[in-house]
Scaffold this motif. Structure first.
Motif, PDB file in Angstrom:
ATOM      1  N   ALA A  82      53.438  38.155  54.432  1.00 34.26           N
ATOM      2  CA  ALA A  82      52.076  37.775  54.038  1.00 34.26           C
ATOM      3  C   ALA A  82      51.036  38.328  55.010  1.00 34.26           C
ATOM      4  N   THR A  83      51.454  38.617  56.251  1.00 31.31           N
ATOM      5  CA  THR A  83      50.505  39.140  57.236  1.00 31.31           C
ATOM      6  C   THR A  83      50.033  40.551  56.883  1.00 31.31           C
ATOM      7  N   ASP A 107      56.913  44.276  46.321  1.00 32.56           N
ATOM      8  CA  ASP A 107      56.584  43.012  46.979  1.00 32.56           C
ATOM      9  C   ASP A 107      55.417  43.183  47.956  1.00 32.56           C
ATOM     10  N   VAL A 108      55.464  44.254  48.744  1.00 30.02           N
ATOM     11  CA  VAL A 108      54.399  44.481  49.723  1.00 30.02           C
ATOM     12  C   VAL A 108      53.063  44.722  49.030  1.00 30.02           C
ATOM     13  N   GLU A 109      53.065  45.533  47.959  1.00 33.62           N
ATOM     14  CA  GLU A 109      51.806  45.841  47.282  1.00 33.62           C
ATOM     15  C   GLU A 109      51.099  44.578  46.815  1.00 33.62           C
ATOM     16  N   GLN A 110      51.854  43.583  46.371  1.00 38.99           N
ATOM     17  CA  GLN A 110      51.255  42.345  45.891  1.00 38.99           C
ATOM     18  C   GLN A 110      50.526  41.589  46.995  1.00 38.99           C
ATOM     19  N   ARG A 111      50.853  41.904  48.232  1.00 37.47           N
ATOM     20  CA  ARG A 111      50.257  41.204  49.373  1.00 37.47           C
ATOM     21  C   ARG A 111      49.077  41.958  49.979  1.00 37.47           C
ATOM     22  N   LEU A 112      48.841  43.175  49.522  1.00 37.95           N
ATOM     23  CA  LEU A 112      47.794  44.016  50.097  1.00 37.95           C
ATOM     24  C   LEU A 112      46.444  43.784  49.442  1.00 37.95           C
ATOM     25  N   ALA A 113      45.389  44.057  50.208  1.00 38.15           N
ATOM     26  CA  ALA A 113      44.046  44.078  49.634  1.00 38.15           C
ATOM     27  C   ALA A 113      43.958  45.235  48.651  1.00 38.15           C
ATOM     28  N   ASP A 115      41.968  47.604  48.367  1.00 36.64           N
ATOM     29  CA  ASP A 115      41.574  48.900  48.922  1.00 36.64           C
ATOM     30  C   ASP A 115      42.544  49.403  49.995  1.00 36.64           C
ATOM     31  N   ALA A 116      43.687  48.764  50.144  1.00 42.55           N
ATOM     32  CA  ALA A 116      44.669  49.194  51.144  1.00 42.55           C
ATOM     33  C   ALA A 116      45.538  50.315  50.586  1.00 42.55           C
ATOM     34  N   TRP A 117      46.173  51.042  51.497  1.00 42.91           N
ATOM     35  CA  TRP A 117      47.040  52.159  51.142  1.00 42.91           C
ATOM     36  C   TRP A 117      48.492  51.793  51.451  1.00 42.91           C
ATOM     37  N   LEU A 118      49.403  52.403  50.715  1.00 39.61           N
ATOM     38  CA  LEU A 118      50.825  52.120  50.857  1.00 39.61           C
ATOM     39  C   LEU A 118      51.590  53.442  50.913  1.00 39.61           C
ATOM     40  N   ALA A 119      52.582  53.515  51.806  1.00 43.08           N
ATOM     41  CA  ALA A 119      53.377  54.739  51.945  1.00 43.08           C
ATOM     42  C   ALA A 119      54.839  54.383  52.156  1.00 43.08           C
ATOM     43  N   THR A 120      55.707  55.315  51.816  1.00 39.75           N
ATOM     44  CA  THR A 120      57.139  55.172  52.057  1.00 39.75           C
ATOM     45  C   THR A 120      57.597  56.256  53.014  1.00 39.75           C
TER      46      THR A 120
END
Length: 288
Positions: A82-83, A107-113, A115-120
């Protein structure tokens, strides 16, 4: 203190060797906070120790100045995903398993704002396929770091089928802010680096299997003859034979039998001869 190219808070999911290295890179490059999430308290504490050791080594080598504790004071390690809600970017660095990564990313994407970015940090899996269940695939890309992260100067930026143009530009900026070089590639099996690197490594293993030469002789041929910084068998030990076996199996399923793992590789993995991390691979690594 944040570099203008970096989000103030950067998250890393997974604190193993790669995840810790990625966290270290963002930490010493000026992110205000680096947040690492791992599955258990024990794993989280191990990640903290890895990162602290890398930071101390960077100070000793003169890469950064000051008290190591001042740097690690901006590090948060927890088991609470959640952090991630306060992160501008999260890099997923869980083991190289498609289902595990897809579930973690969703799961992580659901916790992001929003406008946040996600990478693998995948080294071979399809970024496009990993994004299939994401709500915002245009904000997702691959950032393929190399082991060991502190010493490596390369990051492959992998653009999935739906990666947006803004993210492609930002990703290059993040890599440059880390003091590394970005190589931008389109999503394809093995990208550029794993596809070529694994092909050379597999052929070197076949040469050992066929009795062509000893591992040291094969590695010396590539280091001295072709100016490789490290031989393909020594590199396989660094990466981990189990890791390279998984990549080879994936590439074989996508690209054909030329990537089929040699039986010697399978036998070594079955015996637990995984390379540096197990103390033995193509070479032996005494403790300490």
């Amino acid at each position: 203190m944040t570099s203008s190219a970096l989000p103030p808070t950067v998250g890393v999911l997974g604190g193993g060797r790669m995840g810790a290295g990625i966290a270290h890179a963002f930490l010493i490059s000026g992110a205000d906070e680096v947040l690492v999430v791992d599955v258990t308290a024990e794993a989280a504490e191990a990640a903290r120790s890895r990162i602290a050791a890398d930071v101390a080594a960077s100070v000793e080598r003169g890469k950064i100045a000051g008290d190591p504790e001042d740097w690690t004071g901006r590090l948060t390690v927890t088991t609470d995903r959640a952090t991630f809600s306060r992160c501008g970017l999260v890099v997923e660095a869980v083991p190289e398993d498609a289902r595990l990564k897809a579930e973690a990313l969703t799961d992580v994407e659901q916790r992001l704002a929003a406008d946040a970015w996600l990478a693998t940090n995948t080294s071979s899996l399809s970024v496009t396929e990993l994004s299939a269940a994401l709500r915002r695939p245009e904000r997702f890309c691959g950032l393929h770091f190399f082991n060991p992260v502190p010493a490596s100067k390369l990051v492959e930026v992998v653009l999935g089928g739906q990666t947006g143009e803004e993210l492609a530009g930002r990703a290059r900026g993040w890599v440059e802010a880390l003091g590394k070089t970005a190589v931008v590639v389109q999503d394809a099996p093995g990208f550029a680096s794993s596809r070529l690197g694994v092909a050379i490594g597999l052929e070197a293993i076949r040469m050992v299997e066929d009795g062509v030469a000893a591992p040291q002789a094969i590695d010396d041929a590539m280091v001295l003859g072709y100016k490789f910084p490290i031989g393909p068998l020594a590199l396989t030990d660094v990466v981990g034979l189990d890791v390279r076996l998984g990549i080879a199996e994936h590439l074989a399923s996508e690209l054909g039998e030329r990537f089929a793992p040699p039986q010697l590789m399978r036998d070594m993995v079955a015996r637990g001869e995984l390379g540096r991390k197990s103390g033995k691979g193509f070479y032996e690594y005494p403790e300490g």
